[in-house]
Design a protein around this motif. Structure first.
Motif, PDB file in Angstrom:
ATOM      1  N   GLU A 279      97.923  81.204  60.319  1.00  0.00           N
ATOM      2  CA  GLU A 279      97.517  79.821  60.091  1.00  0.00           C
ATOM      3  C   GLU A 279      97.322  79.043  61.384  1.00  0.00           C
ATOM      4  OE1 GLU A 279      96.731  79.701  57.226  1.00  0.00           O
ATOM      5  OE2 GLU A 279      98.026  81.155  56.250  1.00  0.00           O
ATOM      6  N   ALA A 280      97.688  79.620  62.525  1.00  0.00           N
ATOM      7  CA  ALA A 280      97.558  78.925  63.800  1.00  0.00           C
ATOM      8  C   ALA A 280      96.183  79.211  64.397  1.00  0.00           C
ATOM      9  CB  ALA A 280      98.652  79.371  64.766  1.00  0.00           C
ATOM     10  N   VAL A 281      95.734  78.323  65.280  1.00  0.00           N
ATOM     11  CA  VAL A 281      94.410  78.437  65.860  1.00  0.00           C
ATOM     12  C   VAL A 281      94.400  79.480  66.971  1.00  0.00           C
ATOM     13  CG1 VAL A 281      94.767  76.664  67.611  1.00  0.00           C
ATOM     14  CG2 VAL A 281      92.463  77.088  66.743  1.00  0.00           C
ATOM     15  N   SER A 282      93.258  80.117  67.136  1.00  0.00           N
ATOM     16  CA  SER A 282      93.020  80.997  68.277  1.00  0.00           C
ATOM     17  C   SER A 282      92.108  80.255  69.241  1.00  0.00           C
ATOM     18  CB  SER A 282      92.351  82.301  67.817  1.00  0.00           C
ATOM     19  OG  SER A 282      92.011  83.099  68.920  1.00  0.00           O
ATOM     20  N   ARG A 283      92.572  80.052  70.475  1.00  0.00           N
ATOM     21  CA  ARG A 283      91.821  79.236  71.433  1.00  0.00           C
ATOM     22  C   ARG A 283      91.276  80.096  72.557  1.00  0.00           C
ATOM     23  NH1 ARG A 283      95.449  73.737  70.931  1.00  0.00           N
ATOM     24  NH2 ARG A 283      97.210  74.960  70.295  1.00  0.00           N
ATOM     25  N   ARG A 284      90.041  79.807  72.929  1.00  0.00           N
ATOM     26  CA  ARG A 284      89.388  80.534  74.019  1.00  0.00           C
ATOM     27  C   ARG A 284      88.670  79.549  74.926  1.00  0.00           C
ATOM     28  NH1 ARG A 284      85.516  84.209  70.553  1.00  0.00           N
ATOM     29  NH2 ARG A 284      85.400  82.227  69.434  1.00  0.00           N
ATOM     30  N   GLY A 285      88.756  79.786  76.204  1.00  0.00           N
ATOM     31  CA  GLY A 285      87.994  78.983  77.154  1.00  0.00           C
ATOM     32  C   GLY A 285      88.713  77.720  77.595  1.00  0.00           C
ATOM     33  N   PRO A 286      88.134  77.005  78.561  1.00  0.00           N
ATOM     34  CA  PRO A 286      88.743  75.782  79.082  1.00  0.00           C
ATOM     35  C   PRO A 286      88.850  74.708  78.010  1.00  0.00           C
ATOM     36  CG  PRO A 286      86.956  76.567  80.511  1.00  0.00           C
ATOM     37  CD  PRO A 286      86.872  77.358  79.247  1.00  0.00           C
ATOM     38  N   LEU A 287      89.844  73.827  78.167  1.00  0.00           N
ATOM     39  CA  LEU A 287      90.061  72.744  77.225  1.00  0.00           C
ATOM     40  C   LEU A 287      88.804  71.895  77.090  1.00  0.00           C
ATOM     41  CD1 LEU A 287      92.112  71.146  75.476  1.00  0.00           C
ATOM     42  CD2 LEU A 287      92.644  69.811  77.536  1.00  0.00           C
TER      43      LEU A 287
END
Length: 442
Positions: free
Chosen positions: A134-142
């Protein structure tokens, strides 16, 4: 192990200096605590492992998402009773809530007695893996284009069928406007859209940009009732697909365009008016100046902007501001709230003249309670369209948010701003009565 609830309650009382405000039911069937009100159900030791390794809100949230803790009875009352233990705010920064202090104390080697009791009750364990599905997968700069698309997809691409159960036929995912507390959610959302159209002074032949258009409700309302030509932009594929379908079914596909496009990529201004409804919370403080400057550039001189945005309370020490871990991990990845004063200052720095600010805090509490009611009413159907964990996330965050608005921990505001002409003409009426009473639909 017997009477786990009693032992938990007694440990909490020793650490807090006062009893827990909720009745507890533990995995062994034991119960302890006040007989009235809701019951906090702890289904297994793993929930306590999560709290031990992540004291405070995030540990509780992970146990909730995984179904290891639950509430029987009134969820709002349970959250209200727990609010002083879990959530806190001080004048100079977020204060350390009592529960977080307590759980941290259990890990303090100097507090050997409490630590030994906790170990005997919980048992030794490695840190439990978070419920990552259920948590997000983050890629790349903010706040890069790619990362923002991933963040928006996590929240808004849960599924159109799921959101239709929660939001109702209006498919509006922002604070409604309750002119009458007995109004339906549909009436209140329609009133909100119409208020925005009147504040923008929309009329036939004008060109409207709706930034973060969602499922197209603002575009549809403005085209149908005010005769504008409209462009709506979203970076959610699912939202765009349904928005286009709704416009086509209403016969307005030739008067409105829905794009999958970031606001930073729009290059076909100017527009007569811009609405941004519940979108600015996703922008983030590093990008907010670019956001205001971009919208100013896209407006014609004399054009109006309506920025509808949730706000947090200001802190004396703004450097102490911390993003809510549960919201960031599970609900609105990379989102960020700013005080309304910060937002108005940045709008004026970009060249806007701020003409009106209307606070709608109580309206959002009513809206959220309506959404929670819809979700609970349609719970079996909701589980057919998303996972149980995701549905539990939405129920918790919406109920907790309703209380946060009611308790004045957060607010929401409509800021009406104008790009004046070179000679300083705002082309605005002198009084609010124009948009409260005097606007005329087509």
């Amino acid at each position: 192990m017997t009477d786990a609830a009693g032992r938990l309650s007694e440990m909490a009382k020793q650490a807090l200096g006062r009893p827990l405000p909720l009745r507890l039911r533990a995995w062994d069937g034991s119960e302890a605590g006040p007989a009235d009100g809701p019951v906090l159900v702890v289904r297994g030791r793993r929930a306590l492992h999560r709290l031990a390794w992540k004291p405070g809100e995030l540990g509780l949230a992970r146990a909730w998402v995984a179904g290891e803790i639950d509430v029987e009875g009134d969820l709002y009352e349970a959250l209200d009773r727990l609010s002083g233990l879990v959530w806190g705010r001080g004048e100079t920064g977020p204060k350390r809530p009592a529960l977080l202090r307590t759980l941290s104390a259990l890990r303090d080697p100097h507090n050997l007695r409490l630590a030994a009791e906790a170990l005997a009750l919980v048992g030794p364990a490695l840190p439990p893996a978070p419920p990552r599905e259920e948590a997000v997968s983050r890629r790349g700069p903010l706040h890069s284009l790619r990362r923002d698309r991933d963040a928006i997809s996590h929240h808004y691409d849960v599924g159109n069928d799921f959101y239709s159960l929660v939001l109702g036929p209006s498919m509006v995912y922002s604070c409604a406007y309750w002119e009458d507390s007995e109004a339906t959610l549909e009436d209140a959302q329609r009133a909100k859209l119409d208020l925005i159209c009147r504040k923008l002074g929309l009329r036939r032949g004008q060109r409207l940009l709706d930034v973060g258009c969602g499922w197209g409700s603002m575009v549809l309302h403005a085209v149908e009732h005010y005769g504008v030509e409209a462009v709506g932009v979203t970076i959610s594929e699912e939202q765009a697909g349904l928005a286009r379908k709704r416009l086509a079914e209403a016969g307005y596909a030739d008067r409105a365009e829905i794009r999958v496009q970031d606001y930073r990529e729009i290059d076909d201004g100017p527009f007569d008016a811009i609405s941004s409804i519940g979108m600015a919370e996703h922008v983030g403080s590093p990008q907010f100046r670019l956001y205001t400057e971009t919208l100013h550039r896209l407006l014609k001189p004399g054009g109006r902007l309506l920025n509808h945005q949730i706000a947090r309370r200001p802190l004396r020490d703004e450097a102490a501001y911390e993003i809510d871990e549960f919201i960031d991990r599970y609900v609105f990845p990379d989102g960020e709230l700013a005080p309304v004063g910060t937002t108005t200052a940045l709008l004026e720095d970009a060249g806007f003249e701020v003409r009106d600010v209307e606070a709608l805090r109580e309206h959002y509490a009513l809206t959220l309670r309506s959404w929670v009611t819809n979700l609970e009413k349609h719970w079996p159907q909701a589980l057919q369209h998303t996972t149980a964990g995701r549905a539990r996330v939405w129920r918790l965050y919406m109920a907790a948010s309703a209380l946060a608005f009611e308790q004045n921990n957060i607010g929401v505001n409509q800021i009406l701003a104008v790009r004046t002409t070179p000679d300083g003409n705002a082309k605005m009426p002198r009084t609010r009565g124009h948009w409260l009473y005097g606007a005329t639909k087509t």
